[in-house]
Design a protein around this motif. Structure first.
Motif, PDB file in Angstrom:
ATOM      1  N   ALA A  25      73.321 -42.711  34.176  1.00  0.00           N
ATOM      2  CA  ALA A  25      74.598 -43.320  34.553  1.00  0.00           C
ATOM      3  C   ALA A  25      75.651 -43.145  33.462  1.00  0.00           C
ATOM      4  O   ALA A  25      76.855 -43.087  33.753  1.00  0.00           O
ATOM      5  CB  ALA A  25      74.397 -44.804  34.850  1.00  0.00           C
ATOM      6  N   LEU A  26      75.217 -43.022  32.214  1.00  0.00           N
ATOM      7  CA  LEU A  26      76.154 -42.889  31.098  1.00  0.00           C
ATOM      8  C   LEU A  26      76.511 -41.436  30.785  1.00  0.00           C
ATOM      9  O   LEU A  26      77.512 -41.180  30.114  1.00  0.00           O
ATOM     10  CB  LEU A  26      75.563 -43.546  29.839  1.00  0.00           C
ATOM     11  CG  LEU A  26      75.378 -45.069  29.897  1.00  0.00           C
ATOM     12  CD1 LEU A  26      74.686 -45.558  28.627  1.00  0.00           C
ATOM     13  CD2 LEU A  26      76.715 -45.773  30.084  1.00  0.00           C
ATOM     14  N   LEU A  27      75.713 -40.497  31.264  1.00  0.00           N
ATOM     15  CA  LEU A  27      75.927 -39.088  30.922  1.00  0.00           C
ATOM     16  C   LEU A  27      77.339 -38.578  31.229  1.00  0.00           C
ATOM     17  O   LEU A  27      77.941 -37.882  30.403  1.00  0.00           O
ATOM     18  CB  LEU A  27      74.899 -38.212  31.638  1.00  0.00           C
ATOM     19  CG  LEU A  27      73.522 -38.081  30.988  1.00  0.00           C
ATOM     20  CD1 LEU A  27      72.636 -37.159  31.816  1.00  0.00           C
ATOM     21  CD2 LEU A  27      73.648 -37.544  29.562  1.00  0.00           C
ATOM     22  N   LEU A  43      72.767 -31.261  37.635  1.00  0.00           N
ATOM     23  CA  LEU A  43      72.216 -32.613  37.715  1.00  0.00           C
ATOM     24  C   LEU A  43      72.307 -33.166  39.131  1.00  0.00           C
ATOM     25  O   LEU A  43      71.388 -33.844  39.602  1.00  0.00           O
ATOM     26  CB  LEU A  43      72.953 -33.530  36.734  1.00  0.00           C
ATOM     27  CG  LEU A  43      72.698 -33.237  35.249  1.00  0.00           C
ATOM     28  CD1 LEU A  43      73.648 -34.041  34.373  1.00  0.00           C
ATOM     29  CD2 LEU A  43      71.248 -33.550  34.883  1.00  0.00           C
ATOM     30  N   ILE A  44      73.392 -32.866  39.820  1.00  0.00           N
ATOM     31  CA  ILE A  44      73.536 -33.297  41.214  1.00  0.00           C
ATOM     32  C   ILE A  44      72.420 -32.695  42.066  1.00  0.00           C
ATOM     33  O   ILE A  44      71.790 -33.380  42.885  1.00  0.00           O
ATOM     34  CB  ILE A  44      74.926 -32.910  41.758  1.00  0.00           C
ATOM     35  CG1 ILE A  44      75.998 -33.784  41.115  1.00  0.00           C
ATOM     36  CG2 ILE A  44      74.968 -33.050  43.278  1.00  0.00           C
ATOM     37  CD1 ILE A  44      77.416 -33.303  41.369  1.00  0.00           C
ATOM     38  N   GLY A  45      72.159 -31.399  41.881  1.00  0.00           N
ATOM     39  CA  GLY A  45      71.062 -30.756  42.605  1.00  0.00           C
ATOM     40  C   GLY A  45      69.716 -31.363  42.268  1.00  0.00           C
ATOM     41  O   GLY A  45      68.843 -31.490  43.135  1.00  0.00           O
ATOM     42  N   THR A 172      75.328 -39.175  44.509  1.00  0.00           N
ATOM     43  CA  THR A 172      73.951 -38.697  44.641  1.00  0.00           C
ATOM     44  C   THR A 172      72.990 -39.485  43.748  1.00  0.00           C
ATOM     45  O   THR A 172      71.855 -39.753  44.142  1.00  0.00           O
ATOM     46  CB  THR A 172      73.868 -37.199  44.306  1.00  0.00           C
ATOM     47  OG1 THR A 172      74.481 -36.944  43.037  1.00  0.00           O
ATOM     48  CG2 THR A 172      74.562 -36.369  45.373  1.00  0.00           C
ATOM     49  N   LEU A 173      73.449 -39.869  42.564  1.00  0.00           N
ATOM     50  CA  LEU A 173      72.599 -40.682  41.682  1.00  0.00           C
ATOM     51  C   LEU A 173      72.302 -42.030  42.329  1.00  0.00           C
ATOM     52  O   LEU A 173      71.152 -42.503  42.308  1.00  0.00           O
ATOM     53  CB  LEU A 173      73.286 -40.889  40.331  1.00  0.00           C
ATOM     54  CG  LEU A 173      72.585 -41.861  39.364  1.00  0.00           C
ATOM     55  CD1 LEU A 173      71.177 -41.369  39.021  1.00  0.00           C
ATOM     56  CD2 LEU A 173      73.412 -42.053  38.095  1.00  0.00           C
ATOM     57  N   ALA A 174      73.322 -42.665  42.913  1.00  0.00           N
ATOM     58  CA  ALA A 174      73.118 -43.970  43.555  1.00  0.00           C
ATOM     59  C   ALA A 174      72.135 -43.863  44.709  1.00  0.00           C
ATOM     60  O   ALA A 174      71.235 -44.715  44.850  1.00  0.00           O
ATOM     61  CB  ALA A 174      74.460 -44.522  44.045  1.00  0.00           C
ATOM     62  N   LEU A 175      72.260 -42.834  45.528  1.00  0.00           N
ATOM     63  CA  LEU A 175      71.338 -42.657  46.651  1.00  0.00           C
ATOM     64  C   LEU A 175      69.916 -42.410  46.157  1.00  0.00           C
ATOM     65  O   LEU A 175      68.948 -42.914  46.739  1.00  0.00           O
ATOM     66  CB  LEU A 175      71.803 -41.503  47.534  1.00  0.00           C
ATOM     67  CG  LEU A 175      73.078 -41.763  48.348  1.00  0.00           C
ATOM     68  CD1 LEU A 175      73.543 -40.483  49.032  1.00  0.00           C
ATOM     69  CD2 LEU A 175      72.837 -42.855  49.379  1.00  0.00           C
ATOM     70  N   ALA A 176      69.764 -41.646  45.079  1.00  0.00           N
ATOM     71  CA  ALA A 176      68.437 -41.383  44.529  1.00  0.00           C
ATOM     72  C   ALA A 176      67.803 -42.661  43.982  1.00  0.00           C
ATOM     73  O   ALA A 176      66.608 -42.918  44.192  1.00  0.00           O
ATOM     74  CB  ALA A 176      68.519 -40.321  43.428  1.00  0.00           C
ATOM     75  N   VAL A 177      68.586 -43.478  43.293  1.00  0.00           N
ATOM     76  CA  VAL A 177      68.070 -44.727  42.719  1.00  0.00           C
ATOM     77  C   VAL A 177      67.670 -45.698  43.831  1.00  0.00           C
ATOM     78  O   VAL A 177      66.598 -46.318  43.784  1.00  0.00           O
ATOM     79  CB  VAL A 177      69.115 -45.369  41.787  1.00  0.00           C
ATOM     80  CG1 VAL A 177      68.678 -46.777  41.383  1.00  0.00           C
ATOM     81  CG2 VAL A 177      69.309 -44.508  40.549  1.00  0.00           C
ATOM     82  N   VAL A 178      68.523 -45.840  44.846  1.00  0.00           N
ATOM     83  CA  VAL A 178      68.208 -46.741  45.966  1.00  0.00           C
ATOM     84  C   VAL A 178      66.942 -46.275  46.685  1.00  0.00           C
ATOM     85  O   VAL A 178      66.079 -47.090  47.035  1.00  0.00           O
ATOM     86  CB  VAL A 178      69.397 -46.817  46.939  1.00  0.00           C
ATOM     87  CG1 VAL A 178      68.994 -47.535  48.224  1.00  0.00           C
ATOM     88  CG2 VAL A 178      70.576 -47.528  46.284  1.00  0.00           C
TER      89      VAL A 178
END
Length: 341
Positions: A25-27, A43-45, A172-178
């Motif tokens: 999240a900080l990257l 990273l998105i991929g 995409t990060l939020a969807l992966a974490v959820v």
């Protein structure tokens, strides 16, 4: 079993995923990452394939099902999102709702037929279904674009903001974490523990009264739904789809991600997805023989880390627990000796 694994990892098993999520999240706020569109795209991929790898882990790691056709559900999500955007003008959130429904129905139909066989036979049947739909997507060119594919924007407009895809990164990060948190909760439930029991000894699970077929079908539906979410994310990040997304190569790729990361851990396959996506891209920029180098990397990881990277972390946690236990026993013995003297 899952509880035992958590105890073996101690606080590390709970803190490590939280630390990884915090770092990710900080990257984008670091100039070297946030201002590098290429690195953000990598990273998105990785986030997209992390979700796909977690869905495959539901089958392989928790249920013991080897599927060579799991790309069918990934491609279902991708094609559903692209076709809805192309012909119905539907947005990302509509696709994110519709694709899991389509994938669930498809998983019910495919699973009802293919799960009546086991082992390598199921692997072959699942691959046959995926190849059938790949050929359909290729031949239905007036609708799907055939081998030329279809291109259309899927993600919401705000996800393509001016900050080098940072908005899409966080989406995409939020969807992966959820997805990770929901799957972790589901697999820690009685349903998940039953899947593990089936993986360990299917005959015993059936003997004590579990409907093994129903639980396997439920696992396939769950895995298919999550894979379709990854497919929608893929459509949103690439804005393009071709029939090869349904092919066996896509399944082999996610199989390698799961094995290298460590099956039966959720976080392991997600980590494996990141390593393979990043390693493949970085190696290809240094050598034309990057596939050979990547193959050597796979072989070394499998030979020296048979439990995957997550298995290495679990082994470290077990050694720490053993040392604490030994130290505690030593203190008890010393105290008893002192009292006896």
């Amino acid at each position: 079993m899952l509880l035992r694994r958590a105890k073996e990892g101690g606080w590390l098993g709970a803190a490590a995923p939280a630390a990884v999520i915090l770092v990710l999240a900080l990257l984008p706020f670091m100039p070297v990452v946030g201002e590098n569109r290429y690195l953000l795209s990598l990273l998105i991929g990785a986030f997209v394939f992390a979700v796909f790898a977690m869905s495959f882990d539901v089958l392989l790691g928790y249920t013991g099902i080897v599927s060579f056709g799991h790309a069918l559900f990934f491609g279902t999500g991708t094609y559903t999102a692209i076709l809805l955007a192309k012909y119905a003008g539907a947005g990302f959130w509509t696709a994110l709702t519709a694709a899991p429904l389509v994938a669930a129905l498809l998983a019910l139909a495919v699973g009802s037929l293919s799960l009546r066989v086991k082992g390598v036979y199921f692997a072959m049947v699942s691959m046959a279904f995926a190849e059938f739909f790949r050929v359909v997507a290729e031949k239905a060119s007036p609708i799907t674009g055939g081998s030329d594919g279809l291109a259309v924007q899927v993600a919401p407009d705000w996800a393509y903001g001016p900050r080098n895809r940072v908005e899409l990164y966080f989406l995409t990060l939020a969807l992966a974490v959820v997805t990770y948190l929901v799957l972790r909760r589901v697999l820690a439930s009685p349903f998940g523990r039953t899947l593990v029991a089936i993986r360990e000894n299917e005959q015993r699970a059936a003997a004590v009264g579990y409907n093994v077929f129903a639980f396997k079908l439920g696992a396939l539906v769950l895995a298919g739904v999550v894979a379709s979410l990854a497919g929608v994310m893929y459509a949103a990040t690439e804005n393009f789809v071709v029939p090869s997304v349904l092919g066996v190569d896509t399944t082999i790729q996610v199989l390698l991600m799961s094995i290298i990361g460590g099956v039966g851990t959720l976080g392991g396959p997600a980590l494996g997805a990141g390593i393979i996506r990043l390693a493949g891209t970085l190696l290809s920029s240094y050598t034309e023989r990057w596939r050979l180098a990547l193959g050597v990397l796979y072989a070394l990881l499998v030979l020296f880390l048979p439990g995957g990277l997550a298995g290495l972390a679990r082994a470290f946690g077990r050694r720490r627990a053993a040392r604490r236990s030994a130290a505690g026993e030593g203190g008890v013995v010393a105290g008893g000796t002192a009292r006896a003297s």
